[in-house]
Write an enzyme that holds these catalytic residues in place. Sequence first.
Site, PDB file in Angstrom:
ATOM      1  N   LYS A 115       0.822  -1.208   0.000  1.00 54.39           N
ATOM      2  CA  LYS A 115       0.000   0.000   0.000  1.00 54.39           C
ATOM      3  C   LYS A 115       0.856   1.258   0.000  1.00 54.39           C
ATOM      4  CE  LYS A 115      -4.059  -2.108   2.196  1.00 54.39           C
ATOM      5  NZ  LYS A 115      -3.537  -3.471   2.314  1.00 54.39           N
ATOM      6  N   GLU A 199      -3.412   6.772   8.569  1.00 52.24           N
ATOM      7  CA  GLU A 199      -4.199   7.709   7.784  1.00 52.24           C
ATOM      8  C   GLU A 199      -5.460   8.088   8.553  1.00 52.24           C
ATOM      9  OE1 GLU A 199      -4.746   5.503   4.140  1.00 52.24           O
ATOM     10  OE2 GLU A 199      -6.638   4.629   4.840  1.00 52.24           O
ATOM     11  N   HIS A 234     -14.536  -6.560   7.645  1.00 50.41           N
ATOM     12  CA  HIS A 234     -13.794  -5.913   6.560  1.00 50.41           C
ATOM     13  C   HIS A 234     -13.731  -6.751   5.288  1.00 50.41           C
ATOM     14  CE1 HIS A 234     -12.491  -2.699   9.247  1.00 50.41           C
ATOM     15  NE2 HIS A 234     -12.099  -3.611  10.114  1.00 50.41           N
ATOM     16  N   ARG A 291      -5.409  -8.578  -9.907  1.00 51.71           N
ATOM     17  CA  ARG A 291      -5.940  -9.897 -10.248  1.00 51.71           C
ATOM     18  C   ARG A 291      -7.413  -9.771 -10.579  1.00 51.71           C
ATOM     19  NH1 ARG A 291      -9.020 -10.336  -5.755  1.00 51.71           N
ATOM     20  NH2 ARG A 291      -8.118  -9.647  -3.790  1.00 51.71           N
TER      21      ARG A 291
END
Length: 478
Positions: A115, A199, A234, A291
Amino acid sequence: MKKILVANRGEIALRVMRTVKKMGIKTVAIYSDVDRKSPHVAFADEAVCIGSAPSNQSYLLGDKIIEVAKKLNVDGIHPGYGFLSENASFSEKVNKNGIIFIGPKPKAIQIMGSKLAAKEAVKAYGIPMVPGIDEAVTDVNYAKEVARKIGYPILIKASAGGGGKGMRIVYKEEDLEEQMNRAISEAESAFGDGAVFIEKYVASPRHIEIQILADNKGNTIHLFERECSIQRRHQKVVEEAPSSVLTSELRYEMGEAAVKVAKACDYRGAGTVEFLLDENKNFYFLEMNTRLQVEHPVTEMITGIDLVEQQIRIARDEKLAFNQGDVTIKGHALELRVYAEDSLNNFAPSIGILDTYKVPKGTNIRVDDGFEEGMEIPIYYDPMIAKLIVFGQSREEAIELMKQAINDYQIKGIETTLPFGKFVFNHEAFTSGDFDTHFVKKYYTSQALSAQYKQEAEIAARLALYAYLKEKQVLKTC
C-alpha cells in the site's frame, strides 16, 4: 495458447476453465488430495494432484505447479484469485520458464502489493488520497505526532495484505500505542511484514471499486464501478454494479482516476482500483488489486464483457477490441457470496457435508460454485461455497430476483450466509441505497435476523389460513 493450467481450486477454477474451453483451449486442473472429487477436477481435460490438503503443501507450491505445467506442455497459467495470484515472484518464475502468466507484469504486482509503494507510485498523478503519511511507522511518539496533526479517529493499516488484518481504528491518543503494537504483530503474523502506516479514519465510507482492462499496446479503459460496502469483518459479502449513489460526473472522475492508477504501474490485464467514498461524495484512493476479483461477475453482467476472456486475449498480446466509448452500462447486477458460515452465530465457520445442495435456476440468475450435493466443505480453505449473481433491468428488479433466488437456493447440512443475504436485500437501508461499510454494525444482529424469520413465518401462516378458509368456503358453496 493451446493449453492453460488453472492454478486454483473450487468455483474460480471452474469459472476460468469454462471460458478457456469456450475459446477452444485445453485445460489443466491442479488439486490437493482433499479436492480429488471436486467439479473443477472432473471438468478439466487433464488434472494433476499437487499435494496434501493444507494450501502451503499444495496450491501455494509455485515451483511444483511450474514443473507440472512444463511437463504437460502448458502455454499459460491462470492464477484465479487468492493463493499465488498476487505473488510477483511466482509470476516472474512462470515467465522465465517460457510460460505466459495470465495477469500483470511482476513489477506491477510488486508495486501494488504494498500500500505504501502504491501510494508513492500514484502520487504524481494527482489522485485524491486519504490524509495521512506515506511511510512505515514504528516509533510511537512519531505516530502520536502524526495523529494529532491529521486528527482522531485514525486508522493504522498494514502495508502488505488486506482482508482487515493488521488494521486498527484508534479514537484517542491513550489507545494508540497498544493498538499500533497489535496491528504490527498481526501484520507480521499474517503477511511476514510488520510495516504499518497511519491515515485519517473516514467515518462513514462507501467502498467503491473500478474495474480496468489494459493491453500491451498502450490502451487502458475502465468498465465502471462495483459497490462493495456490505461487509463483515472488513470482507465483502454483497456487491452490486453500478453503485446507486454515483452520478455520471462522479463515475467519470473515478473511472479516469482508476485508469491513471493503472498507468502509474504500467499495468497489463484485468485489475481493480479501490476507493473510499465519504458522505460528501469525496473519493480517495485505497489500493489496487492486481488480479481478477471475486465480484467480477456483476461487471460482466452489466457490460456483457467476459473478463477472463479479456485476460487471456491480453496475455496473447492482442489489442483490446473496444475502446472506452464502446462500453456502456446496461441494467443492474447483484452478487451474494454464499459462505459456509452461521449468520446467527457471528458468522462462525460451519463445516460439514452438503446433505442437500440445489441451486436456483432461471433467466438472469447465475451461480458460480465449486461444490455438489454430498461433498464436504473442507476446513483448509476459504469458506465460500458459491457466488449467487442476478441481473435486472433496474436495481429494484434485481433485488426482487435476488430474494427469489435466495428462497430457491436449497442447502442443508451446514449453515450459510443465505439468511444474511435475505436480511440485507429486505432491509430499507439497502433498498433505499442509504448505507455504508458499517451496515452490519448498524443494523445486523442475530436477534434482528430471528425477528425477520418470525415475521415471515407469521405472514406464511396467515396466507395458509386465508387459503384454507377460501377453499372451505368454495366447498360449502358446492
